[in-house]
Design a protein around this motif. Structure first.
Motif, PDB file in Angstrom:
ATOM      1  N   ARG A 118       0.837  -1.198   0.000  1.00  0.00           N
ATOM      2  CA  ARG A 118       0.000   0.000   0.000  1.00  0.00           C
ATOM      3  C   ARG A 118       0.872   1.247   0.000  1.00  0.00           C
ATOM      4  O   ARG A 118       1.997   1.240   0.488  1.00  0.00           O
ATOM      5  N   VAL A 119       0.310   2.304  -0.543  1.00  0.00           N
ATOM      6  CA  VAL A 119       0.882   3.641  -0.436  1.00  0.00           C
ATOM      7  C   VAL A 119       0.187   4.334   0.732  1.00  0.00           C
ATOM      8  O   VAL A 119      -1.034   4.225   0.881  1.00  0.00           O
ATOM      9  N   LEU A 120       0.947   5.027   1.565  1.00  0.00           N
ATOM     10  CA  LEU A 120       0.369   5.741   2.697  1.00  0.00           C
ATOM     11  C   LEU A 120       0.178   7.211   2.344  1.00  0.00           C
ATOM     12  O   LEU A 120       1.129   7.880   1.940  1.00  0.00           O
ATOM     13  N   SER A 121      -1.040   7.716   2.501  1.00  0.00           N
ATOM     14  CA  SER A 121      -1.316   9.125   2.214  1.00  0.00           C
ATOM     15  C   SER A 121      -1.385   9.910   3.518  1.00  0.00           C
ATOM     16  O   SER A 121      -1.756   9.366   4.563  1.00  0.00           O
ATOM     17  N   ASP A 122      -1.044  11.189   3.450  1.00  0.00           N
ATOM     18  CA  ASP A 122      -1.167  12.023   4.646  1.00  0.00           C
ATOM     19  C   ASP A 122      -2.564  12.656   4.709  1.00  0.00           C
ATOM     20  O   ASP A 122      -3.411  12.421   3.836  1.00  0.00           O
ATOM     21  N   GLU A 123      -2.811  13.445   5.750  1.00  0.00           N
ATOM     22  CA  GLU A 123      -4.148  14.020   5.942  1.00  0.00           C
ATOM     23  C   GLU A 123      -4.566  14.915   4.781  1.00  0.00           C
ATOM     24  O   GLU A 123      -5.720  14.883   4.349  1.00  0.00           O
ATOM     25  N   THR A 124      -3.627  15.716   4.272  1.00  0.00           N
ATOM     26  CA  THR A 124      -3.971  16.647   3.196  1.00  0.00           C
ATOM     27  C   THR A 124      -4.371  15.911   1.937  1.00  0.00           C
ATOM     28  O   THR A 124      -5.396  16.215   1.306  1.00  0.00           O
ATOM     29  N   LEU A 125      -3.567  14.911   1.534  1.00  0.00           N
ATOM     30  CA  LEU A 125      -3.899  14.146   0.335  1.00  0.00           C
ATOM     31  C   LEU A 125      -5.197  13.365   0.531  1.00  0.00           C
ATOM     32  O   LEU A 125      -6.025  13.268  -0.383  1.00  0.00           O
ATOM     33  N   THR A 126      -5.399  12.823   1.722  1.00  0.00           N
ATOM     34  CA  THR A 126      -6.636  12.092   1.987  1.00  0.00           C
ATOM     35  C   THR A 126      -7.852  12.992   1.824  1.00  0.00           C
ATOM     36  O   THR A 126      -8.864  12.596   1.219  1.00  0.00           O
ATOM     37  N   ARG A 127      -7.783  14.229   2.335  1.00  0.00           N
ATOM     38  CA  ARG A 127      -8.900  15.161   2.165  1.00  0.00           C
ATOM     39  C   ARG A 127      -9.159  15.429   0.687  1.00  0.00           C
ATOM     40  O   ARG A 127     -10.320  15.504   0.249  1.00  0.00           O
ATOM     41  N   THR A 134     -11.379  11.720  -8.577  1.00  0.00           N
ATOM     42  CA  THR A 134     -10.428  11.559  -9.677  1.00  0.00           C
ATOM     43  C   THR A 134      -8.981  11.683  -9.216  1.00  0.00           C
ATOM     44  O   THR A 134      -8.058  11.388  -9.980  1.00  0.00           O
ATOM     45  N   VAL A 135      -8.752  12.134  -7.973  1.00  0.00           N
ATOM     46  CA  VAL A 135      -7.381  12.308  -7.468  1.00  0.00           C
ATOM     47  C   VAL A 135      -6.797  10.941  -7.132  1.00  0.00           C
ATOM     48  O   VAL A 135      -7.392  10.151  -6.395  1.00  0.00           O
ATOM     49  N   ARG A 136      -5.608  10.658  -7.693  1.00  0.00           N
ATOM     50  CA  ARG A 136      -4.928   9.390  -7.405  1.00  0.00           C
ATOM     51  C   ARG A 136      -3.476   9.683  -7.045  1.00  0.00           C
ATOM     52  O   ARG A 136      -2.871  10.640  -7.536  1.00  0.00           O
ATOM     53  N   ALA A 137      -2.905   8.850  -6.219  1.00  0.00           N
ATOM     54  CA  ALA A 137      -1.503   9.006  -5.828  1.00  0.00           C
ATOM     55  C   ALA A 137      -0.601   8.451  -6.917  1.00  0.00           C
ATOM     56  O   ALA A 137      -0.796   7.322  -7.386  1.00  0.00           O
ATOM     57  N   SER A 138       0.362   9.255  -7.335  1.00  0.00           N
ATOM     58  CA  SER A 138       1.400   8.810  -8.269  1.00  0.00           C
ATOM     59  C   SER A 138       2.760   9.069  -7.625  1.00  0.00           C
ATOM     60  O   SER A 138       2.849   9.605  -6.513  1.00  0.00           O
ATOM     61  N   PHE A 139       3.816   8.700  -8.315  1.00  0.00           N
ATOM     62  CA  PHE A 139       5.156   8.791  -7.734  1.00  0.00           C
ATOM     63  C   PHE A 139       5.488  10.215  -7.305  1.00  0.00           C
ATOM     64  O   PHE A 139       6.191  10.414  -6.303  1.00  0.00           O
ATOM     65  N   PHE A 140       4.988  11.220  -8.015  1.00  0.00           N
ATOM     66  CA  PHE A 140       5.343  12.608  -7.726  1.00  0.00           C
ATOM     67  C   PHE A 140       4.275  13.342  -6.906  1.00  0.00           C
ATOM     68  O   PHE A 140       4.395  14.541  -6.672  1.00  0.00           O
ATOM     69  N   THR A 141       3.255  12.647  -6.460  1.00  0.00           N
ATOM     70  CA  THR A 141       2.199  13.288  -5.669  1.00  0.00           C
ATOM     71  C   THR A 141       2.734  13.678  -4.298  1.00  0.00           C
ATOM     72  O   THR A 141       3.328  12.843  -3.601  1.00  0.00           O
ATOM     73  N   PRO A 142       2.530  14.912  -3.867  1.00  0.00           N
ATOM     74  CA  PRO A 142       2.923  15.289  -2.498  1.00  0.00           C
ATOM     75  C   PRO A 142       2.057  14.555  -1.468  1.00  0.00           C
ATOM     76  O   PRO A 142       0.914  14.204  -1.736  1.00  0.00           O
ATOM     77  N   GLY A 143       2.645  14.325  -0.297  1.00  0.00           N
ATOM     78  CA  GLY A 143       1.862  13.804   0.806  1.00  0.00           C
ATOM     79  C   GLY A 143       1.733  12.306   0.866  1.00  0.00           C
ATOM     80  O   GLY A 143       0.737  11.796   1.387  1.00  0.00           O
TER      81      GLY A 143
END
Length: 280
Positions: A118-127, A134-143
């Motif tokens: 799993r990738v772990l997201s922080d509070e800001t990205l989770t919000r 449509t927001v997805r985590a990629s290698f360059f996503t902050p948080g």
């Protein structure tokens, strides 16, 4: 090969809706999704009704009364109710990348279970992810933490997937098992309640039965939505169950899935509107 996704949820309907949306966007759709609910309130039921109106495959909602954290029982009910040959265990805060199901299918192997990451997201990205599906985590996503787990590299994934009995990093938030293997093990030990160790204890019994582990890295990607951790449990009573299982080399637990099989001798109802059955 029929695939059931069993999603464990408890009182986080916004996250569950994002997880279901991610499963509906898969390149290889699952054949069935079972949301197994450890006592959530009406808001979760409302999400299920809303999603059922458009969901592309068979959708089941299993609910049990809120009587403390009974994750093992909830998962066992999903295992008993599943119509798939293969069951992917997924937590209700894990948003799947579009190749998630296809990757699990590609790495399923006889006498093995698959351990995903799993990738772990922080509070800001989770919000952001909760506000916009449509927001997805990629290698360059902050948080995010564990940034390497955003990379889908199937050739490298095959190298990592050599069968083993490694005990590090066992987590039921992203796992794949043959249903017959879970029935042979009698599923999760329902004597284990509260946080933690029920997945490690299941895998210990799987190892005793000769079932090996395939690590699924760089494939079957999913982003874990941030919430406060419950890991810091002091003197966890579930540790004693795990120690007993290892000491006695147990394969089956006594208090497991078999007690739910009669209830689900007929598959539970698909909650989608009747005309949507033609979509599956």
């Amino acid at each position: 090969m029929r695939i059931t996704v069993a999603i464990l949820t408890y009182n986080w309907p916004d996250a569950l809706e994002r997880v279901l949306e991610s499963l509906a966007r898969q390149t290889r759709l699952p054949d069935e999704v079972i949301v197994t609910d450890d006592g959530s309130g009406e808001a979760t039921a409302e999400v299920m009704r809303r999603v059922a109106a458009w969901f592309p495959v068979r959708l089941v909602h299993l609910w049990q009364p809120d009587d403390g954290a009974r994750m093992s029982r909830a998962r066992n009910r999903a295992i008993a109710a599943a119509t798939g040959d293969y069951i992917i265990l997924l937590d209700g805060d894990m948003v799947a990348e579009p190749h998630f199901i296809a990757d699990h299918e590609a790495f399923a192997m006889a006498d093995c279970y698959v351990q995903g990451s799993r990738v772990l997201s922080d509070e800001t990205l989770t919000r952001r992810m909760l506000a916009d599906g449509t927001v997805r985590a990629s290698f360059f996503t902050p948080g995010i933490e564990r940034r390497r787990h955003t990379l889908r590299l199937p050739a490298l994934a095959r190298w990592y997937a050599k069968p083993s009995q490694k005990t590090r990093g066992i987590k039921s938030c992203n796992m794949g098992f043959w249903r017959d293997d879970l029935l042979r093990l009698n599923g999760f030990n329902e004597s284990m309640t509260g946080w933690g160790r029920e997945d490690t204890e299941l895998v210990a019994r799987a190892f005793h039965a000769g079932i090996r582990r395939r690590d699924l890295r760089f494939s079957a990607l999913a982003t874990h939505l941030y919430h406060r951790t419950r890991k810091n449990v002091v003197d966890n009573p579930n540790d004693r169950f795990l120690e007993d299982t290892r000491r006695r080399q147990l394969v089956r637990c006594d208090n497991g899935v078999d007690q739910h099989l009669a209830e689900f001798s007929e598959p539970p109802v698909d909650i989608r509107p009747r005309n949507s059955e033609q979509i599956a």
